[in-house]
Write an enzyme that holds these catalytic residues in place. Sequence first.
Site, PDB file in Angstrom:
ATOM      1  N   TRP A 101       0.826  -1.210   0.000  1.00 27.02           N
ATOM      2  CA  TRP A 101       0.000   0.000   0.000  1.00 27.02           C
ATOM      3  C   TRP A 101       0.857   1.255   0.000  1.00 27.02           C
ATOM      4  O   TRP A 101       0.578   2.209  -0.718  1.00 27.02           O
ATOM      5  CB  TRP A 101      -0.995  -0.007   1.163  1.00 27.02           C
ATOM      6  N   ASP A 171      -1.505   6.426   6.491  1.00 24.58           N
ATOM      7  CA  ASP A 171      -2.626   5.607   6.021  1.00 24.58           C
ATOM      8  C   ASP A 171      -2.916   4.577   7.110  1.00 24.58           C
ATOM      9  O   ASP A 171      -2.094   3.696   7.374  1.00 24.58           O
ATOM     10  CB  ASP A 171      -2.225   4.928   4.709  1.00 24.58           C
ATOM     11  N   LYS A 195     -12.271  -1.535   5.949  1.00 23.24           N
ATOM     12  CA  LYS A 195     -11.510  -2.537   6.672  1.00 23.24           C
ATOM     13  C   LYS A 195     -12.056  -2.665   8.094  1.00 23.24           C
ATOM     14  O   LYS A 195     -12.410  -3.734   8.528  1.00 23.24           O
ATOM     15  CB  LYS A 195     -10.018  -2.164   6.722  1.00 23.24           C
TER      16      LYS A 195
HETATM   17  C1  LIG Z   1      -7.313  -1.613   1.390  1.00 22.85           C
HETATM   18  C2  LIG Z   1      -6.270  -0.601   1.633  1.00 22.85           C
HETATM   19  C3  LIG Z   1      -6.127   0.521   0.787  1.00 22.85           C
HETATM   20  C4  LIG Z   1      -6.947   0.727  -0.467  1.00 22.85           C
HETATM   21  O1  LIG Z   1      -8.257   0.946  -0.173  1.00 22.85           O
HETATM   22  P1  LIG Z   1      -9.347   1.115  -1.327  1.00 22.85           P
HETATM   23  O2  LIG Z   1     -10.485   1.659  -0.583  1.00 22.85           O
HETATM   24  O3  LIG Z   1      -9.568  -0.234  -1.923  1.00 22.85           O
HETATM   25  O4  LIG Z   1      -8.807   2.064  -2.318  1.00 22.85           O
HETATM   26  C5  LIG Z   1      -5.178   1.452   1.105  1.00 22.85           C
HETATM   27  N1  LIG Z   1      -4.383   1.314   2.186  1.00 22.85           N
HETATM   28  C6  LIG Z   1      -4.488   0.241   3.001  1.00 22.85           C
HETATM   29  C7  LIG Z   1      -3.591   0.138   4.183  1.00 22.85           C
HETATM   30  C8  LIG Z   1      -5.429  -0.746   2.758  1.00 22.85           C
HETATM   31  O5  LIG Z   1      -5.522  -1.795   3.574  1.00 22.85           O
END
Ligand SMILES: *Cc1c(COP(=O)(O)O)cnc(C)c1O
Length: 360
Positions: A101, A171, A195
Site C-alpha cells: 500500500w 494511512d 476494513k
Molecule cells: C485496502 C487498503 C487501501 C486501499 O483501499 P481502497 O479503498 O480499496 O482504495 C489502502 N491502504 C491500506 C492500508 C489498505 O488496507
Amino acid sequence: MARVYNFSAGPATLPEEVLKTAAAEMLDYHGCGMSVMEMSHRSAEFKGIIEEAESDLRDLLAIPDNYKVLFMQGGGTLQFSAIPMNLLKNGTADYIVSGSWSKKAAKEAKKYGTINVIGSSEDKNFSYVPDVDTLTYTPDADYVYICQNETIYGTTYHKLPDTGSVPLVSDVSSMFLSEPMDVSKYGVVYGGVQKNIGPAGMAIVIIRDDLIRDDIDPKTPVYMTYKTQADKGSLYNTPPCYTIYICGLVFKWLKAQGGLAGIGERNHKKAALLYDYLDQSKLFTPTARVEDRSIMNVPFITGDADLDAKFVAEARENGIANIKGHRSVGGMRASIYNAMTIEGVQALVDFMERFEKENA
Ligand SMILES: *Cc1c(COP(=O)(O)O)cnc(C)c1O
C-alpha cells in the site's frame, strides 16, 4: 440463518448489532417514512446523521479542534493522489515503503513531485517495518508518508518516525479505530473505511487546518481539493450517504464497547490468543517479524501450498471464511478487526489445533 466467522481483510466483518439496527431502520429511518438510501443529502435527517457521525468520531479519537474531518469517496486509493496534490508545496516528500500500500502510494505520488523513498523493507518481502530512527529525512520535505498497518503483510509501526516540524501523513485504513491514537502527532491521518469501520466506498481524512491550502494547482479536480471538502463539510456534492450512516452506527457501537481503550484492550487479547497459538505451533508459522506484528492482520503459512489450500477449504466447511492469504505472502491471513469477536478467534484457534493434529 448461520453467520460465519469472517476473517476477510476488507470489505470485512461488521458488528452484528449494527447490521441489525440498519435492518430495523431500513424501511423507515426514525419515523421519516424512508430509508437512509432514499433521502436527500440536504435533508434535516441526513444533516443529523453526518453531524452526529463526525461528532462521535471526534469523541472517540479525541480529535483536536484544529483538525478537520472529511468524508470522501474513492476509498483509500484516491487519497494516494489527493495527498500529493494538496500537500506538495516545495514539491518533495519522503515515503517509507513497508508494503504494497505504501509502495502504491509512493508510485502515484511520483506523478506530482520528487518522491524520496527513504526506507523500504522490500528486501525481505515486507515482513518488517524499517527502523525509523536510522532513516535520513529530507529537511524541506512537505511531508513524510507511512502506511501504519500494512494489511497484506501484517506489520505495524509500534514507533512513529520523529519528523520534527515536517507533517507526518499516515494511512491507517486497516487499523482505524482499533485502539487509541494521538491525532496531534500527525498532519494527516486517513483510511478507507471498509476494513475496520464500515461498508466500502469512502475514506475518512483527518487533517490539520494549516495543511488545507487554497494555493494548490488549479487543475486539481474540485472533488479532490481538501479546501473545498472542508469548506463544504463534505457536502460539496452528494456524499456516500448510506456508508456515512453505517459508519455512524459503528461509532456508537464503539462508544458502547468502552471507546477505543475498551476495543483496544479486546483487540490485544484477540491478537495474543492467536499469536500465542501460532508461536508454539509446529505446523503454522507467522510471517511478520515479531517486533512489528499487527494486531489486526495476521498472516501465517504452513510452507506447503497444498496443505494451505486444504486448510482454507476445511476452515470454510467449519464456518471460518475468507482466511486465504494474499498471493504475495501465500498461506493464510486472519484479519481480526474490531467486529471480530473473541469467540471467533477462539473458534479459529480450536480449528487450527484440530487441523494440526490431523495433519501432523
Ligand atoms: C485496502 C487498503 C487501501 C486501499 O483501499 P481502497 O479503498 O480499496 O482504495 C489502502 N491502504 C491500506 C492500508 C489498505 O488496507
